[in-house]
Design an enzyme around this catalytic site. Sequence first.
Site, PDB file in Angstrom:
ATOM      1  N   TYR A  90      15.060  44.510  77.258  1.00 27.96           N
ATOM      2  CA  TYR A  90      13.845  44.371  76.462  1.00 27.96           C
ATOM      3  C   TYR A  90      13.760  45.413  75.350  1.00 27.96           C
ATOM      4  CZ  TYR A  90      11.198  40.986  79.267  1.00 27.96           C
ATOM      5  OH  TYR A  90      10.716  39.871  79.881  1.00 27.96           O
ATOM      6  N   GLY A 127      -8.249  34.305  58.639  1.00 24.00           N
ATOM      7  CA  GLY A 127      -7.264  34.778  59.605  1.00 24.00           C
ATOM      8  C   GLY A 127      -7.472  36.227  59.967  1.00 24.00           C
ATOM      9  N   SER A 177       8.778  32.224  59.591  1.00 23.53           N
ATOM     10  CA  SER A 177       9.860  32.497  58.648  1.00 23.53           C
ATOM     11  C   SER A 177       9.857  33.976  58.259  1.00 23.53           C
ATOM     12  CB  SER A 177       9.676  31.627  57.409  1.00 23.53           C
ATOM     13  OG  SER A 177      10.387  32.174  56.321  1.00 23.53           O
ATOM     14  N   PRO A 178      11.036  34.587  58.163  1.00 22.04           N
ATOM     15  CA  PRO A 178      11.102  36.013  57.820  1.00 22.04           C
ATOM     16  C   PRO A 178      10.503  36.309  56.446  1.00 22.04           C
ATOM     17  CG  PRO A 178      13.230  35.233  58.610  1.00 22.04           C
ATOM     18  CD  PRO A 178      12.356  34.032  58.470  1.00 22.04           C
ATOM     19  N   GLU A 234     -16.733  36.453  51.168  1.00 17.16           N
ATOM     20  CA  GLU A 234     -16.863  35.423  50.144  1.00 17.16           C
ATOM     21  C   GLU A 234     -16.090  34.190  50.555  1.00 17.16           C
ATOM     22  OE1 GLU A 234     -16.493  36.946  46.023  1.00 17.16           O
ATOM     23  OE2 GLU A 234     -15.868  38.788  47.016  1.00 17.16           O
ATOM     24  N   GLU A 240     -15.881  29.866  50.694  1.00 15.75           N
ATOM     25  CA  GLU A 240     -16.284  28.716  49.892  1.00 15.75           C
ATOM     26  C   GLU A 240     -15.575  27.457  50.382  1.00 15.75           C
ATOM     27  OE1 GLU A 240     -16.301  29.828  45.736  1.00 15.75           O
ATOM     28  OE2 GLU A 240     -16.152  27.713  45.148  1.00 15.75           O
TER      29      GLU A 240
END
Lengths: 237, 237
Positions: free
Chosen positions: A7, A49, A85-86, A117, A119
């Site tokens: 790991y 997000g 994706s990198p 803000e 919308e």
Amino acid sequence: MTKEKRYQKITKFTVAVDCIVFGFDGTRLKILLIKRGLEPEKGKWSLMGGFVNEDESADIAANRILKTLTGLEGIYLEQFHTFSSPERDPVQRTVSIAYFALIDINKYKESINTDFEAEWFPIKEFPHLIFDHNEMVLLAQKKLQYKAASHTILFELLPDKFTLPLLQSLFEDVFNTSFDKGNFSRKMLSTKLLIKQKEKDKSNSKKGAYYYKLDKKHYEDNLHKILKLIPNPNNLL
Amino acid sequence: MTKEKRYQKITKFTVAVDCIVFGFDGTRLKILLIKRGLEPEKGKWSLMGGFVNEDESADIAANRILKTLTGLEGIYLEQFHTFSSPERDPVQRTVSIAYFALIDINKYKESINTDFEAEWFPIKEFPHLIFDHNEMVLLAQKKLQYKAASHTILFELLPDKFTLPLLQSLFEDVFNTSFDKGNFSRKMLSTKLLIKQKEKDKSNSKKGAYYYKLDKKHYEDNLHKILKLIPNPNNLL
DNA sequence: ACAAAAGTGTTCGTAGTACACCCATGG
DNA sequence: CCATGGGTGTACTACGAACACTTTTGT
């Protein structure tokens, strides 16, 4: 890579959650976007997000983030894809678990959180988004269609009481097509999931259209025998 | 959380990929499991998985890992869910992006990589798996049904030449139901995607059943007009 | 009374289901 | 020559698509 790999050698990633928030204003299907509050790309339009915390699952994180940004709780949320994706985030290696959210646009108006803000933009004409967010929106739309074709999730976008013509225009917008009103109404009513109300909505016609409510008692039980509304449920994904 | 929160404070996670590998031996739908090669839970049965490297997308990682563990390339792979519960890995915080894979069990036999102890188990009776891998298998099964109901992915599980009865038994196993053989064959043939061969397979009957091949030219073009094979494509997800 | 939207009725074609029947052939 | 699985034919039903038609009511 060998069997013995441990790991501790493994790269670690930042894990984010991004939400495509769908709403319906009675005419057009829309998505909720926000002006990004941190670098890079600060000030540009992006999806709602944030980052997943140490002690959270992605589901928990998505709920928390939506609550922070919109003030709303208990929103319909569904994970649909993870983007990894990198090249997707120029600053650092970030994996984003994407969700689509369905909210009643009126409820949103009541509890809007003005710290951010945000919308609404029609799904057909939203601005360019940061990173791979445009791609996310496209895939979210497909997944929404896919799921809506055999489930009742679209009712999440409507107020408690709604008319059949309104429901129809929502379906038409989501599937980007048009339905025969007669067939549409018969098919909907045949599911026995709509309860007719006594009042009519006369804002769109002289005759007026009856309001209906979704039968939430039977709702859960009947998720299996719902409508085949879409002409051809194939070619969707 | 405030607007000003910066990237650098964010927790980082190990990101893994786990694959549910489906195969069909002509009788039963199976999944490929492996004896785990590292702690914790070393020696117990688990899905085929590994970690995503710095410069890889999850798709690339999944392909690499499958190649390492089975020796096969170009396998059908599809991401279906990301698991992120804080409790899912007891050693450290790991997010797992799960894929289902479809392979022709015969091709696997030819290029088996014996470095790893892998074994096929019927989907109805596989051993207890580590972590949340059992949950993953269940969801993968549902997603497979969902997708197979309107796409041609199940052919990935068959050899180049196959008979209609074989195809039917695969469908029956995936959907855990049975079909009328007459209707099944007509519906399949009506798609025009199967090319009849001259040889018959006589291993299962005196009369013998014709072999067919999937028409890979039309395959791509016709993904939109495929079969509605499943009685009720609802109640699947 | 008429325009405009809501809602009903009716016809037609097709797709799914069930099941009876024929076919080929190895023992 | 018959048992067995492969494959075809056919009648019945149900549902979707299309579209004409009726209802309601504000102007």
